[in-house]
Write a protein that holds these residues in place. Structure first.
Motif, PDB file in Angstrom:
ATOM      1  N   PRO A  40       1.280  -1.254   0.140  1.00 14.81           N
ATOM      2  CA  PRO A  40       0.127   0.061  -0.111  1.00 14.81           C
ATOM      3  C   PRO A  40       0.655   1.351   0.240  1.00 14.81           C
ATOM      4  CG  PRO A  40      -0.604  -1.670   1.386  1.00 14.81           C
ATOM      5  CD  PRO A  40       0.975  -2.092   1.524  1.00 14.81           C
ATOM      6  N   ARG A  41       1.711   1.394   0.043  1.00 12.82           N
ATOM      7  CA  ARG A  41       2.843   2.374   0.496  1.00 12.82           C
ATOM      8  C   ARG A  41       3.567   2.907  -0.891  1.00 12.82           C
ATOM      9  NH1 ARG A  41       5.749  -0.988   4.322  1.00 12.82           N
ATOM     10  NH2 ARG A  41       5.016  -0.013   6.248  1.00 12.82           N
ATOM     11  N   VAL A  42       3.190   1.658  -2.157  1.00 18.68           N
ATOM     12  CA  VAL A  42       3.264   2.000  -3.349  1.00 18.68           C
ATOM     13  C   VAL A  42       2.323   1.981  -3.952  1.00 18.68           C
ATOM     14  CG1 VAL A  42       4.700   1.481  -5.648  1.00 18.68           C
ATOM     15  CG2 VAL A  42       5.391   1.433  -2.878  1.00 18.68           C
ATOM     16  N   LEU A  43       1.032   1.336  -4.095  1.00 17.77           N
ATOM     17  CA  LEU A  43       0.319   1.091  -4.781  1.00 17.77           C
ATOM     18  C   LEU A  43      -1.060   1.162  -4.267  1.00 17.77           C
ATOM     19  CD1 LEU A  43      -1.183  -0.250  -7.611  1.00 17.77           C
ATOM     20  CD2 LEU A  43      -1.179  -1.949  -6.681  1.00 17.77           C
ATOM     21  N   PHE A  44      -1.360   3.251  -4.683  1.00 14.19           N
ATOM     22  CA  PHE A  44      -2.828   3.274  -3.852  1.00 14.19           C
ATOM     23  C   PHE A  44      -3.130   3.558  -5.101  1.00 14.19           C
ATOM     24  CE2 PHE A  44       0.818   6.146  -2.149  1.00 14.19           C
ATOM     25  CZ  PHE A  44       0.712   7.234  -2.368  1.00 14.19           C
ATOM     26  N   VAL A  45      -4.626   4.814  -4.279  1.00 15.66           N
ATOM     27  CA  VAL A  45      -5.363   5.164  -5.448  1.00 15.66           C
ATOM     28  C   VAL A  45      -5.855   6.668  -4.591  1.00 15.66           C
ATOM     29  CG1 VAL A  45      -7.109   5.836  -6.461  1.00 15.66           C
ATOM     30  CG2 VAL A  45      -5.788   3.844  -6.534  1.00 15.66           C
ATOM     31  N   ASP A  46      -4.630   8.017  -4.972  1.00 18.97           N
ATOM     32  CA  ASP A  46      -5.316   9.332  -4.043  1.00 18.97           C
ATOM     33  C   ASP A  46      -5.958  10.167  -4.518  1.00 18.97           C
ATOM     34  OD1 ASP A  46      -5.405  11.671  -2.999  1.00 18.97           O
ATOM     35  OD2 ASP A  46      -3.353  11.659  -1.645  1.00 18.97           O
ATOM     36  N   THR A  47      -7.141  10.475  -4.603  1.00 20.83           N
ATOM     37  CA  THR A  47      -8.245  10.646  -5.673  1.00 20.83           C
ATOM     38  C   THR A  47      -8.095  12.510  -6.407  1.00 20.83           C
ATOM     39  OG1 THR A  47     -10.041  11.611  -3.911  1.00 20.83           O
ATOM     40  CG2 THR A  47     -10.563   9.651  -5.199  1.00 20.83           C
ATOM     41  N   HIS A  48      -7.121  12.834  -5.451  1.00 22.26           N
ATOM     42  CA  HIS A  48      -6.481  14.344  -5.535  1.00 22.26           C
ATOM     43  C   HIS A  48      -7.355  15.310  -6.015  1.00 22.26           C
ATOM     44  CE1 HIS A  48      -3.338  12.098  -7.716  1.00 22.26           C
ATOM     45  NE2 HIS A  48      -3.954  11.310  -8.760  1.00 22.26           N
ATOM     46  N   ALA A  50      -8.689  18.996  -4.321  1.00 21.05           N
ATOM     47  CA  ALA A  50      -7.976  19.494  -3.795  1.00 21.05           C
ATOM     48  C   ALA A  50      -8.603  20.510  -2.995  1.00 21.05           C
ATOM     49  CB  ALA A  50      -6.546  20.758  -4.579  1.00 21.05           C
ATOM     50  N   ALA A  51     -10.129  20.666  -3.615  1.00 17.58           N
ATOM     51  CA  ALA A  51     -10.947  21.652  -2.754  1.00 17.58           C
ATOM     52  C   ALA A  51     -10.839  21.035  -1.036  1.00 17.58           C
ATOM     53  CB  ALA A  51     -12.473  20.919  -3.133  1.00 17.58           C
ATOM     54  N   ARG A  52     -10.454  20.069  -0.774  1.00 22.76           N
ATOM     55  CA  ARG A  52     -10.959  20.355   0.773  1.00 22.76           C
ATOM     56  C   ARG A  52      -9.751  20.311   1.422  1.00 22.76           C
ATOM     57  NH1 ARG A  52     -12.407  13.707   2.259  1.00 22.76           N
ATOM     58  NH2 ARG A  52     -14.436  13.585   0.993  1.00 22.76           N
ATOM     59  N   PRO A  53      -9.973  21.607   2.622  1.00 22.13           N
ATOM     60  CA  PRO A  53      -8.793  21.748   3.188  1.00 22.13           C
ATOM     61  C   PRO A  53      -8.222  21.197   4.016  1.00 22.13           C
ATOM     62  CG  PRO A  53     -11.402  22.823   4.248  1.00 22.13           C
ATOM     63  CD  PRO A  53     -11.194  21.888   3.111  1.00 22.13           C
ATOM     64  N   GLY A 123      -2.525  15.942  -3.601  1.00 20.31           N
ATOM     65  CA  GLY A 123      -2.197  14.351  -3.402  1.00 20.31           C
ATOM     66  C   GLY A 123      -1.513  13.861  -4.629  1.00 20.31           C
ATOM     67  N   ARG A 124      -1.112  15.233  -5.444  1.00 19.74           N
ATOM     68  CA  ARG A 124      -0.017  14.352  -6.235  1.00 19.74           C
ATOM     69  C   ARG A 124       1.321  14.023  -6.471  1.00 19.74           C
ATOM     70  NH1 ARG A 124      -3.406  14.511 -10.899  1.00 19.74           N
ATOM     71  NH2 ARG A 124      -5.229  16.041 -10.670  1.00 19.74           N
ATOM     72  N   VAL A 125       2.512  13.757  -4.990  1.00 20.02           N
ATOM     73  CA  VAL A 125       3.208  13.637  -4.803  1.00 20.02           C
ATOM     74  C   VAL A 125       3.373  12.449  -4.528  1.00 20.02           C
ATOM     75  CG1 VAL A 125       4.981  14.421  -3.397  1.00 20.02           C
ATOM     76  CG2 VAL A 125       3.582  16.104  -4.391  1.00 20.02           C
ATOM     77  N   ARG A 126       4.495  11.582  -5.405  1.00 17.38           N
ATOM     78  CA  ARG A 126       4.514  10.563  -4.937  1.00 17.38           C
ATOM     79  C   ARG A 126       6.433   9.971  -4.808  1.00 17.38           C
ATOM     80  NH1 ARG A 126       1.079   5.971  -6.349  1.00 17.38           N
ATOM     81  NH2 ARG A 126      -1.221   6.842  -6.412  1.00 17.38           N
ATOM     82  N   ARG A 140      -9.010   9.226   0.161  1.00 18.50           N
ATOM     83  CA  ARG A 140      -9.417  10.883  -0.906  1.00 18.50           C
ATOM     84  C   ARG A 140      -9.251  12.285   0.416  1.00 18.50           C
ATOM     85  NH1 ARG A 140     -15.819   9.587  -0.845  1.00 18.50           N
ATOM     86  NH2 ARG A 140     -15.856  11.895  -2.054  1.00 18.50           N
ATOM     87  N   SER A 141      -8.543  12.238   1.146  1.00 20.90           N
ATOM     88  CA  SER A 141      -7.998  13.697   2.253  1.00 20.90           C
ATOM     89  C   SER A 141      -6.749  13.432   2.488  1.00 20.90           C
ATOM     90  CB  SER A 141      -8.971  13.716   2.597  1.00 20.90           C
ATOM     91  OG  SER A 141      -8.886  13.237   4.391  1.00 20.90           O
ATOM     92  N   ARG A 142      -5.781  14.394   3.159  1.00 22.15           N
ATOM     93  CA  ARG A 142      -4.491  14.091   3.336  1.00 22.15           C
ATOM     94  C   ARG A 142      -4.175  14.629   4.555  1.00 22.15           C
ATOM     95  NH1 ARG A 142      -5.825  14.044  -1.903  1.00 22.15           N
ATOM     96  NH2 ARG A 142      -6.227  15.787  -1.682  1.00 22.15           N
ATOM     97  N   ILE A 143      -3.504  14.177   5.105  1.00 23.84           N
ATOM     98  CA  ILE A 143      -2.607  14.949   6.666  1.00 23.84           C
ATOM     99  C   ILE A 143      -1.021  14.877   5.572  1.00 23.84           C
ATOM    100  CG2 ILE A 143      -2.056  14.578   9.194  1.00 23.84           C
ATOM    101  CD1 ILE A 143      -4.654  13.213   9.481  1.00 23.84           C
TER     102      ILE A 143
END
Length: 183
Positions: A40-48, A50-53, A123-126, A140-143
């Motif tokens: 999961p550290r390599v193969l995951f989906v981030d829905t990008h 950016a509208a969410r804080p 979420g566009r950085v790997r 769907r979100s990031r910290i």
């Protein structure tokens, strides 16, 4: 498939172990790289989205920023972007030429850093260092947790005022004791 070992007995053919293993028994080489690809550290989906804080958890090293970031999302539904501006380990920081503790006043424009912050927020950085704490396949979100660019906190807040910023402070003697224990 059976290969007779002695007359009257049949034993399954023993295939040579094509997997090289390290002294602890973990696979190395090609099999290890395939196993890493399914992580999961390599193969995951981030829905990008950016509208969410998003949350930026910043503070000094050994102050509990990782613990606080994990407390913000105990179910681990948000992607933890781990130290994207770490000068030694992150490809983002190396590509920007950022050193440890770089400071920019909020009103100064830095086009490369602005693009990097927007990509992180979307979420566009790997990067192997950044994604090392990911455990799920869909986010769907990031910290964002960072200890090396605390001096950029004002700059980031000026650029992204809707985001939440949490600055973690720990007693300085406890930080020093923790650093000493670490080595």
């Amino acid at each position: 498939m059976s290969v007779p070992d002695r007359p009257g007995s049949a034993r399954p053919a023993r295939r040579p172990d094509l997997v090289r293993r390290d002294p602890s028994g973990k696979p190395t080489g090609l099999r290890r790289s395939f196993a890493d690809l399914w992580s999961p550290r390599v193969l995951f989906v981030d829905t990008h989205e950016a509208a969410r804080p998003l949350w930026w958890v910043i503070g000094s090293q050994r102050s509990g920023t990782t613990w606080v970031a994990e407390l913000l999302d105990p179910a681990q539904r948000a992607r933890l972007v781990f130290e994207p501006f770490h000068a030694s380990w992150s490809g983002v920081a190396r590509s920007l030429g950022l050193g440890w503790g770089t400071y920019l006043p909020p009103e100064v424009e830095h086009p490369g850093l602005g693009v990097a912050v927007d990509r992180i927020a979307a979420g566009r950085v790997r990067d192997p260092w950044i994604d090392r704490r990911n455990r799920r396949r869909f986010y769907r979100s990031r910290i964002v947790k960072d200890v090396s660019a605390t001096n950029l906190g004002g700059w980031r807040q000026h650029r992204r005022p809707a985001d939440h910023f949490l600055y973690v402070v720990r007693h300085p003697f406890a930080v020093a004791w923790s650093l000493r224990q670490l080595g």
